[in-house]
Design an enzyme around this catalytic site. Structure first.
Site, PDB file in Angstrom:
ATOM      1  N   GLY A  84      -6.143  -9.223  17.353  1.00 44.55           N
ATOM      2  CA  GLY A  84      -5.709 -10.107  16.263  1.00 44.55           C
ATOM      3  C   GLY A  84      -5.556  -9.323  14.985  1.00 44.55           C
ATOM      4  O   GLY A  84      -6.349  -9.480  14.051  1.00 44.55           O
ATOM      5  N   PRO A  85      -4.531  -8.443  14.935  1.00 46.49           N
ATOM      6  CA  PRO A  85      -4.390  -7.581  13.759  1.00 46.49           C
ATOM      7  C   PRO A  85      -3.727  -8.281  12.577  1.00 46.49           C
ATOM      8  O   PRO A  85      -2.681  -7.877  12.097  1.00 46.49           O
ATOM      9  CB  PRO A  85      -3.551  -6.396  14.268  1.00 46.49           C
ATOM     10  CG  PRO A  85      -2.833  -6.912  15.462  1.00 46.49           C
ATOM     11  CD  PRO A  85      -3.535  -8.131  15.980  1.00 46.49           C
ATOM     12  N   GLY A  86      -4.359  -9.338  12.093  1.00 44.08           N
ATOM     13  CA  GLY A  86      -3.927 -10.005  10.861  1.00 44.08           C
ATOM     14  C   GLY A  86      -4.621  -9.337   9.688  1.00 44.08           C
ATOM     15  O   GLY A  86      -5.063  -8.175   9.784  1.00 44.08           O
ATOM     16  N   ALA A  87      -4.750 -10.077   8.579  1.00 38.08           N
ATOM     17  CA  ALA A  87      -5.280  -9.459   7.360  1.00 38.08           C
ATOM     18  C   ALA A  87      -6.729  -8.986   7.537  1.00 38.08           C
ATOM     19  O   ALA A  87      -7.061  -7.829   7.224  1.00 38.08           O
ATOM     20  CB  ALA A  87      -5.156 -10.445   6.201  1.00 38.08           C
ATOM     21  N   LYS A 140     -21.534 -20.704   6.078  1.00 37.27           N
ATOM     22  CA  LYS A 140     -20.110 -20.424   5.872  1.00 37.27           C
ATOM     23  C   LYS A 140     -19.270 -21.664   6.211  1.00 37.27           C
ATOM     24  O   LYS A 140     -18.271 -21.951   5.544  1.00 37.27           O
ATOM     25  CB  LYS A 140     -19.678 -19.222   6.724  1.00 37.27           C
ATOM     26  CG  LYS A 140     -18.202 -18.854   6.603  1.00 37.27           C
ATOM     27  CD  LYS A 140     -17.869 -18.185   5.278  1.00 37.27           C
ATOM     28  CE  LYS A 140     -16.382 -18.040   4.985  1.00 37.27           C
ATOM     29  NZ  LYS A 140     -15.579 -17.314   5.918  1.00 37.27           N
ATOM     30  N   ASN A 186     -16.477 -23.464   3.913  1.00 37.79           N
ATOM     31  CA  ASN A 186     -15.114 -23.765   4.363  1.00 37.79           C
ATOM     32  C   ASN A 186     -14.808 -25.265   4.368  1.00 37.79           C
ATOM     33  O   ASN A 186     -13.690 -25.663   4.036  1.00 37.79           O
ATOM     34  CB  ASN A 186     -14.848 -23.163   5.753  1.00 37.79           C
ATOM     35  CG  ASN A 186     -14.709 -21.655   5.715  1.00 37.79           C
ATOM     36  OD1 ASN A 186     -15.335 -20.941   6.488  1.00 37.79           O
ATOM     37  ND2 ASN A 186     -13.892 -21.138   4.808  1.00 37.79           N
ATOM     38  N   ASN A 217     -11.751 -25.413   1.850  1.00 37.03           N
ATOM     39  CA  ASN A 217     -10.449 -25.300   2.523  1.00 37.03           C
ATOM     40  C   ASN A 217      -9.629 -26.597   2.531  1.00 37.03           C
ATOM     41  O   ASN A 217      -8.476 -26.589   2.076  1.00 37.03           O
ATOM     42  CB  ASN A 217     -10.633 -24.718   3.930  1.00 37.03           C
ATOM     43  CG  ASN A 217     -11.150 -23.284   3.881  1.00 37.03           C
ATOM     44  OD1 ASN A 217     -11.896 -22.929   2.983  1.00 37.03           O
ATOM     45  ND2 ASN A 217     -10.762 -22.451   4.829  1.00 37.03           N
TER      46      ASN A 217
HETATM   47  O1  PAF Z   1     -10.919 -19.471   4.409  1.00 40.81           O
HETATM   48  C1  PAF Z   1     -10.959 -18.867   3.325  1.00 40.81           C
HETATM   49  O2  PAF Z   1      -9.987 -18.760   2.602  1.00 40.81           O
HETATM   50  C2  PAF Z   1     -12.245 -18.166   2.950  1.00 40.81           C
HETATM   51  O3  PAF Z   1     -13.161 -18.326   4.013  1.00 40.81           O
HETATM   52  C3  PAF Z   1     -12.881 -18.606   1.626  1.00 40.81           C
HETATM   53  C4  PAF Z   1     -14.288 -18.032   1.578  1.00 40.81           C
HETATM   54  C5  PAF Z   1     -12.926 -20.112   1.510  1.00 40.81           C
HETATM   55  C6  PAF Z   1     -12.198 -17.991   0.442  1.00 40.81           C
HETATM   56  O4  PAF Z   1     -10.899 -18.392   0.233  1.00 40.81           O
END
Ligand code: PAF
Length: 297
Positions: A7-10, A175, A179, A183
């Site tokens: 998965g060579p994304g960012a 985490k 998110n 998000n």
């Molecule tokens: O999904 C994301 O973009 C990242 O996990 C975070 C930490 C919310 C920063 O944009």
């Protein structure tokens, strides 16, 4: 070490670049039809890496899977027969809910999960920028994976800070809370992370965090609400100019990780008979947006 990044994304290329730069034999596995790829990070000279080489995958000491949560099965299933049972396999993605599939599919491998707050952005086909320095937590999810704490030290030399967690679930839930809070709201309102500190959005952010905290308590995670809110506020502040991954997915009409972020939270809430109206409403909003993209196809 021999390391393959699937998965060579960012984020995958951020790790690939730093690991290769620190002397590891790194190869990439992705969807392009290439045998080599030259990747560039920021203004550094490009590095040339083997791409989709079965022999590299078979010899990998470590396989880091950086595809999105919903792509894990699709990306790994065709590779399973080439993965040696000694290879450590580590998933690194936003969201939760992929661990049990991995444990069923590769029961004899040392298995690990990782979560990172590094920010990275694709700026051209094989060119990336490191947009935010973060922390990576990792830990094992089966007996042999739990014996791989040395890996944190190996990774720390290439891209600090890296922390080994005896109980990776706590770090993953922390985490997940970040998110769930950042998000969907940034995607719904199409704003950078920092805008969530504005009066207009901040009470919504707090309501999401309160509900996530209820589920975390029911799951046996040890963190108080004020501490969780501080963690979320810190990320909002430190990544103020970032566009969250979900904001970018929705803005580009791509499938997002909502099922493995808020969707996972809601499924755990149901298991504990908890209702989460704020998170449920955000989940519905993002799903509705994704359905409109499906209809466009
Ligand atoms: O999904 C994301 O973009 C990242 O996990 C975070 C930490 C919310 C920063 O944009």
């Amino acid at each position: 070490m021999n390391i393959t990044i699937v998965g060579p994304g960012a984020i995958g290329c951020l790790w690939a670049y730093h690991l290769a730069h620190h002397g590891h034999q790194v190869s990439l596995w992705g969807r392009e039809n290439l045998s080599k790829a030259s990747i560039q990070l920021d203004q550094n000279s490009p590095v040339s890496l083997a791409y989709n080489q079965v022999s590299e995958l078979q010899n990998a000491d470590l396989i880091i899977v950086t595809v999105k949560a919903w792509q894990v099965e699709e990306a790994l299933r065709p590779l399973v027969s080439h993965i040696h049972s000694d290879s450590m396999v580590m998933l690194m993605h936003n969201g939760m809910g992929t661990a049990s599939w991995l444990q069923q599919t590769l029961p004899n491998n040392p298995l690990l999960l990782a979560t990172t707050t590094h920010g990275a952005l694709r700026v051209a086909n094989h060119a990336f920028n490191h947009t935010g320095v973060g922390v990576t937590h990792l830990g094992g999810i089966n007996t042999s994976g739990k014996q791989c704490s040395f890996l944190a030290e190996v990774l720390q030399h290439s891209l600090p800070d890296v922390m080994w967690c005896e109980a990776i679930e706590q770090a993953l839930w922390n985490k997940l809370a970040i998110n769930c809070a950042i998000n969907p709201l940034t995607a719904k309102y199409s704003v950078p992370n920092g805008r969530l500190a504005d009066e207009e959005y901040y009470s919504q952010l707090c309501n999401v965090v309160k509900e996530v905290h209820l589920v975390m308590q029911a799951e046996g995670m040890c963190i108080d609400l004020a501490e969780l809110q501080t963690k979320v506020d810190d990320v909002v502040r430190l990544t103020a100019n970032n566009l969250s991954s979900m904001q970018q997915d929705i803005a580009h009409h791509r499938r997002s990780e909502i099922d493995f972020i808020t969707g996972y939270l809601l499924s755990r809430a149901r298991a504990h008979q908890l209702e989460l109206p704020y998170n449920q409403a955000l989940y519905n909003d993002i799903q509705r947006l994704e359905q409109t993209f499906e209809q466009e196809k």
